[in-house]
Design an enzyme around this catalytic site. Structure first.
Site, PDB file in Angstrom:
ATOM      1  N   ARG A 100     -27.647  39.466 -14.735  1.00  0.00           N
ATOM      2  CA  ARG A 100     -28.662  38.787 -15.406  1.00  0.00           C
ATOM      3  C   ARG A 100     -29.436  39.459 -16.278  1.00  0.00           C
ATOM      4  O   ARG A 100     -30.189  40.412 -16.577  1.00  0.00           O
ATOM      5  CB  ARG A 100     -29.396  38.358 -14.158  1.00  0.00           C
ATOM      6  CG  ARG A 100     -30.081  37.444 -14.111  1.00  0.00           C
ATOM      7  CD  ARG A 100     -31.337  36.396 -13.010  1.00  0.00           C
ATOM      8  NE  ARG A 100     -32.048  35.526 -13.525  1.00  0.00           N
ATOM      9  CZ  ARG A 100     -33.322  35.575 -13.968  1.00  0.00           C
ATOM     10  NH1 ARG A 100     -33.967  36.996 -14.594  1.00  0.00           N
ATOM     11  NH2 ARG A 100     -34.332  34.554 -14.430  1.00  0.00           N
ATOM     12  N   SER A 157     -28.117  28.332  -7.481  1.00  0.00           N
ATOM     13  CA  SER A 157     -29.413  28.312  -6.880  1.00  0.00           C
ATOM     14  C   SER A 157     -30.182  26.809  -6.168  1.00  0.00           C
ATOM     15  O   SER A 157     -29.518  25.888  -7.321  1.00  0.00           O
ATOM     16  CB  SER A 157     -30.030  28.305  -8.437  1.00  0.00           C
ATOM     17  OG  SER A 157     -29.601  30.311  -8.525  1.00  0.00           O
ATOM     18  N   LYS A 195     -40.215  35.169 -11.821  1.00  0.00           N
ATOM     19  CA  LYS A 195     -40.173  34.576 -12.466  1.00  0.00           C
ATOM     20  C   LYS A 195     -41.651  34.155 -11.458  1.00  0.00           C
ATOM     21  O   LYS A 195     -42.252  33.314 -10.251  1.00  0.00           O
ATOM     22  CB  LYS A 195     -39.177  33.107 -11.437  1.00  0.00           C
ATOM     23  CG  LYS A 195     -37.413  33.415 -12.082  1.00  0.00           C
ATOM     24  CD  LYS A 195     -36.485  32.260 -11.680  1.00  0.00           C
ATOM     25  CE  LYS A 195     -35.387  32.824 -12.124  1.00  0.00           C
ATOM     26  NZ  LYS A 195     -34.303  31.409 -11.824  1.00  0.00           N
TER      27      LYS A 195
END
Length: 205
Positions: A37, A106, A135
């Site tokens: 990622r 997700s 996040k």
């Protein structure tokens, strides 16, 4: 390898210059799959790094996943692709990567989980379960929602978001098939030792 076993300790990468050696240390400690990622590098840089991480995963015989970049997942022949709700969707992704690539999605609600399963997802990532630095604006999901998602779908569930050695036991053991970890392993002084500890806790669930 069975899919459920592969998800047991799911390493998701972050943005750091020393990523490859830390990934290898984490794999040596018991990580069962790796998702690349990377939000802050170009496609060419991503492809170069993806091939290096894929080679590592092949060396240790664990699955390799790509986050979001559907076309790159096809180009490097990733084992898995993981997409979010803001991406083009699983039907688009499946058309690009084909039937041999497993796709995770997700989700943050029962409705999203049901839709992901209906659309052909192989697993869902549910979270964030706890506050997470990756996040920071995310509001943690109530664990009751996780339980409700488990009751609503048949496909495997990976818990994600702020999971640490301290809070992993708060996650209902019968609600998930694995745990996605970023900082608790990659930011540890010794990623291998951190992975060993997290794997032991994951296996006890």
């Amino acid at each position: 390898m069975g899919l459920v076993h592969d998800l047991r300790l799911y390493l998701v990468t972050d943005e750091r210059p020393d990523l490859l050696p830390r990934i290898e240390q984490a794999i040596q400690g018991g990580v069962t799959c790796v998702q690349l990622r990377r939000k802050k590098i170009t496609d060419d840089q991503f492809i170069e790094e993806a091939l290096q991480v894929k080679q590592l995963c092949r060396q240790y015989q664990i699955p390799f996943a790509i986050n979001d970049r559907v076309e790159i997942a096809r180009e490097v022949e990733a084992d898995w692709l993981h997409i979010g709700q803001e991406d083009k969707g699983i039907l688009y992704a499946r058309a690009i990567v084909g039937s041999n690539t497993k796709i995770g999605v997700s989700v943050h609600s029962v409705e999203e989980a049901i839709e992901a399963e209906r659309s052909g997802a192989d697993y869902v990532g549910v979270g964030a379960l706890f506050p997470t630095s990756s996040k920071p604006d995310t509001i943690p999901l109530h664990l009751d929602t996780l339980r409700s998602i488990r009751k609503a779908i048949e496909i495997p569930i990976v818990g994600i978001g702020g999971i640490t050695e301290e809070n992993i036991k708060r996650i209902p053991a019968d609600a998930v098939n694995g745990f996605a970890i970023i900082s608790s392993i990659l930011s540890a002084p010794d990623p291998k030792s951190a992975a060993i500890r997290m794997r032991k806790m994951a296996d006890m669930e």
